[in-house]
Write a protein that holds these residues in place. Structure first.
Motif, mmCIF file in Angstrom:
data_model
loop_
_atom_site.group_PDB
_atom_site.id
_atom_site.type_symbol
_atom_site.label_atom_id
_atom_site.label_comp_id
_atom_site.label_asym_id
_atom_site.label_seq_id
_atom_site.Cartn_x
_atom_site.Cartn_y
_atom_site.Cartn_z
ATOM 1 N N ALA A 1 9.261 8.356 16.270
ATOM 2 C CA ALA A 1 10.013 7.484 15.358
ATOM 3 C C ALA A 1 9.062 6.707 14.456
ATOM 4 C CB ALA A 1 10.901 6.526 16.150
ATOM 5 N N ALA A 2 7.951 6.249 15.030
ATOM 6 C CA ALA A 2 6.969 5.484 14.255
ATOM 7 C C ALA A 2 6.325 6.347 13.170
ATOM 8 C CB ALA A 2 5.905 4.889 15.173
ATOM 9 N N VAL A 3 5.802 7.510 13.548
ATOM 10 C CA VAL A 3 5.105 8.335 12.562
ATOM 11 C C VAL A 3 6.064 8.993 11.575
ATOM 12 C CG1 VAL A 3 3.092 8.693 14.036
ATOM 13 C CG2 VAL A 3 4.930 10.401 14.014
ATOM 14 N N GLY A 4 7.345 8.998 11.880
ATOM 15 C CA GLY A 4 8.344 9.544 10.967
ATOM 16 C C GLY A 4 8.775 8.585 9.876
ATOM 17 N N LEU A 5 8.372 7.315 9.967
ATOM 18 C CA LEU A 5 8.759 6.335 8.953
ATOM 19 C C LEU A 5 8.103 6.663 7.613
ATOM 20 C CD1 LEU A 5 8.458 3.052 10.997
ATOM 21 C CD2 LEU A 5 10.538 3.923 9.927
ATOM 22 N N ARG A 6 8.857 6.538 6.549
ATOM 23 C CA ARG A 6 8.343 6.795 5.201
ATOM 24 C C ARG A 6 8.780 5.676 4.273
ATOM 25 N NH1 ARG A 6 6.099 9.830 7.900
ATOM 26 N NH2 ARG A 6 5.900 12.084 7.767
ATOM 27 N N VAL A 7 7.834 5.170 3.491
ATOM 28 C CA VAL A 7 8.166 4.213 2.435
ATOM 29 C C VAL A 7 8.729 5.007 1.257
ATOM 30 C CG1 VAL A 7 6.449 2.527 3.187
ATOM 31 C CG2 VAL A 7 5.809 4.262 1.483
ATOM 32 N N ARG A 8 9.155 4.312 0.219
ATOM 33 C CA ARG A 8 9.642 5.003 -0.973
ATOM 34 C C ARG A 8 8.527 5.878 -1.551
ATOM 35 N NH1 ARG A 8 11.178 -0.204 -3.515
ATOM 36 N NH2 ARG A 8 9.691 0.546 -5.072
ATOM 37 N N PRO A 9 8.864 7.013 -2.122
ATOM 38 C CA PRO A 9 7.830 7.886 -2.686
ATOM 39 C C PRO A 9 6.913 7.182 -3.690
ATOM 40 C CG PRO A 9 9.903 9.063 -2.563
ATOM 41 C CD PRO A 9 10.203 7.621 -2.181
ATOM 42 N N ASP A 10 7.455 6.267 -4.488
ATOM 43 C CA ASP A 10 6.628 5.574 -5.472
ATOM 44 C C ASP A 10 5.710 4.526 -4.843
ATOM 45 O OD1 ASP A 10 9.129 4.089 -5.023
ATOM 46 O OD2 ASP A 10 8.368 2.703 -6.550
ATOM 47 N N THR B 1 -19.125 -16.170 10.921
ATOM 48 C CA THR B 1 -18.652 -17.519 10.599
ATOM 49 C C THR B 1 -17.245 -17.549 10.002
ATOM 50 O OG1 THR B 1 -19.664 -17.407 8.404
ATOM 51 C CG2 THR B 1 -20.999 -18.368 10.175
ATOM 52 N N ASP B 2 -16.693 -16.389 9.666
ATOM 53 C CA ASP B 2 -15.394 -16.333 8.995
ATOM 54 C C ASP B 2 -14.458 -15.414 9.788
ATOM 55 O OD1 ASP B 2 -13.299 -16.507 7.207
ATOM 56 O OD2 ASP B 2 -14.292 -15.361 5.616
ATOM 57 N N PHE B 3 -13.776 -15.999 10.761
ATOM 58 C CA PHE B 3 -12.871 -15.226 11.608
ATOM 59 C C PHE B 3 -11.448 -15.407 11.098
ATOM 60 C CE2 PHE B 3 -16.647 -15.645 14.071
ATOM 61 C CZ PHE B 3 -16.739 -14.442 14.745
ATOM 62 N N ARG B 4 -10.734 -14.298 10.945
ATOM 63 C CA ARG B 4 -9.385 -14.339 10.389
ATOM 64 C C ARG B 4 -8.421 -13.503 11.228
ATOM 65 N NH1 ARG B 4 -10.348 -13.889 3.825
ATOM 66 N NH2 ARG B 4 -12.239 -15.150 3.790
ATOM 67 N N SER B 5 -7.149 -13.855 11.082
ATOM 68 C CA SER B 5 -6.052 -13.116 11.696
ATOM 69 C C SER B 5 -5.040 -12.813 10.603
ATOM 70 C CB SER B 5 -5.373 -13.961 12.782
ATOM 71 O OG SER B 5 -6.270 -14.264 13.820
ATOM 72 N N GLY B 6 -4.319 -11.715 10.752
ATOM 73 C CA GLY B 6 -3.331 -11.439 9.730
ATOM 74 C C GLY B 6 -2.634 -10.110 9.851
ATOM 75 N N LEU B 7 -2.037 -9.725 8.743
ATOM 76 C CA LEU B 7 -1.254 -8.508 8.616
ATOM 77 C C LEU B 7 -2.127 -7.443 7.976
ATOM 78 C CD1 LEU B 7 1.562 -7.220 8.890
ATOM 79 C CD2 LEU B 7 2.065 -8.085 6.594
ATOM 80 N N TRP B 8 -2.394 -6.379 8.720
ATOM 81 C CA TRP B 8 -3.246 -5.287 8.255
ATOM 82 C C TRP B 8 -2.424 -4.254 7.498
ATOM 83 C CZ3 TRP B 8 -6.962 -2.781 12.374
ATOM 84 C CH2 TRP B 8 -7.757 -1.808 11.779
ATOM 85 N N ARG B 9 -1.249 -3.954 8.000
ATOM 86 C CA ARG B 9 -0.441 -2.895 7.405
ATOM 87 C C ARG B 9 1.028 -3.238 7.561
ATOM 88 N NH1 ARG B 9 -3.286 1.590 7.866
ATOM 89 N NH2 ARG B 9 -4.848 0.536 6.642
ATOM 90 N N LEU B 10 1.830 -2.903 6.562
ATOM 91 C CA LEU B 10 3.277 -3.102 6.624
ATOM 92 C C LEU B 10 3.966 -1.947 5.914
ATOM 93 C CD1 LEU B 10 5.771 -4.774 7.329
ATOM 94 C CD2 LEU B 10 5.417 -6.065 5.204
ATOM 95 N N HIS C 1 1.235 5.511 -2.542
ATOM 96 C CA HIS C 1 -0.162 5.244 -2.907
ATOM 97 C C HIS C 1 -0.578 3.799 -2.588
ATOM 98 C CE1 HIS C 1 1.967 3.642 -6.383
ATOM 99 N NE2 HIS C 1 0.861 2.994 -6.733
ATOM 100 N N LEU C 2 0.369 2.971 -2.184
ATOM 101 C CA LEU C 2 0.095 1.558 -1.930
ATOM 102 C C LEU C 2 -0.187 1.237 -0.467
ATOM 103 C CD1 LEU C 2 2.922 0.050 -4.160
ATOM 104 C CD2 LEU C 2 0.477 0.196 -4.713
ATOM 105 N N VAL C 3 0.255 2.076 0.450
ATOM 106 C CA VAL C 3 0.103 1.787 1.873
ATOM 107 C C VAL C 3 -0.145 3.095 2.622
ATOM 108 C CG1 VAL C 3 2.589 1.868 2.372
ATOM 109 C CG2 VAL C 3 1.088 0.516 3.832
ATOM 110 N N ALA C 4 -1.037 3.030 3.595
ATOM 111 C CA ALA C 4 -1.346 4.218 4.395
ATOM 112 C C ALA C 4 -0.149 4.589 5.259
ATOM 113 C CB ALA C 4 -2.560 3.950 5.276
ATOM 114 N N PRO C 5 -0.002 5.860 5.561
ATOM 115 C CA PRO C 5 1.075 6.265 6.462
ATOM 116 C C PRO C 5 0.839 5.727 7.873
ATOM 117 C CG PRO C 5 -0.286 8.151 5.859
ATOM 118 C CD PRO C 5 -0.777 6.980 5.074
ATOM 119 N N VAL C 6 1.907 5.616 8.621
ATOM 120 C CA VAL C 6 1.839 5.068 9.977
ATOM 121 C C VAL C 6 0.850 5.841 10.839
ATOM 122 C CG1 VAL C 6 3.159 4.616 12.089
ATOM 123 C CG2 VAL C 6 4.156 4.089 9.849
ATOM 124 N N VAL C 7 0.809 7.151 10.693
ATOM 125 C CA VAL C 7 -0.100 7.940 11.535
ATOM 126 C C VAL C 7 -1.554 7.520 11.318
ATOM 127 C CG1 VAL C 7 -0.338 9.938 9.973
ATOM 128 C CG2 VAL C 7 -0.514 10.245 12.459
#
Length: 154
Positions: free
Chosen positions: A17-26, A76-85, A29-35
């Motif tokens: 189910a995870a690797v089958g997710l697809r963003v809009r075709p357009d 000296t610069d440790f961060r947390s956040g959102l890597w992929r969506l 180029h903005l986000v890597a696929p789940v796989v």
């Protein structure tokens, strides 16, 4: 009866189910696929935090977060956040992206953090408007060709 979205750890039972997710075709180029994200999680154990976004029984998106990484490599610069969506093509605009950001923010707070960092591709076709509407502000930095943004969680 409406359901509420929730996060689910990636397991053999929901992998397809995870690797089958697809963003809009357009947006491809903005986000890597789940796989690719899951491959990165595999080679960065303990850093990547991949989660499937579900609404009831349906997979509607994927996020991958990171916590306390050495952003610049200088110790000296440790961060947390959102890597992929990745929000599924037909599920965009339903609040799942906001839910994802709020979920990562809650996890960062739970771990004692006060800032959420993310990156996005600049330009008219990128997600800058989404992130800015949620309160992110550009830091003036870039990561590769991406804009770095931060959300204060105070």
């Amino acid at each position: 009866m409406p359901t509420s979205p929730y996060l689910q750890e990636i397991t053999p039972d929901n992998f397809e189910a995870a690797v089958g997710l697809r963003v809009r075709p357009d947006q491809e180029h903005l986000v890597a696929p789940v796989v690719k994200s899951l491959a990165e999680a595999y080679v960065h154990p303990g850093i990547a935090w991949p989660r499937l976004i579900r609404d009831g029984d349906e997979a509607v998106g994927f996020l991958m977060a990171f916590f306390d990484i050495d952003w610049t490599g200088g110790g000296t610069d440790f961060r947390s956040g959102l890597w992929r969506l990745n929000i599924a093509d037909k599920k965009q605009g339903g609040g799942y992206g906001r839910f994802a950001v709020e979920s990562v923010a809650a996890e960062i707070r739970r771990r004692g953090g006060t800032r959420l960092t993310t990156t996005w591709h600049p330009g008219a076709d990128g997600p800058a408007g989404f992130y800015l509407a949620l309160g992110f502000r550009p830091t003036g930095e870039t990561s590769g060709d991406q804009t770095v943004g931060v959300l204060e969680l105070g």
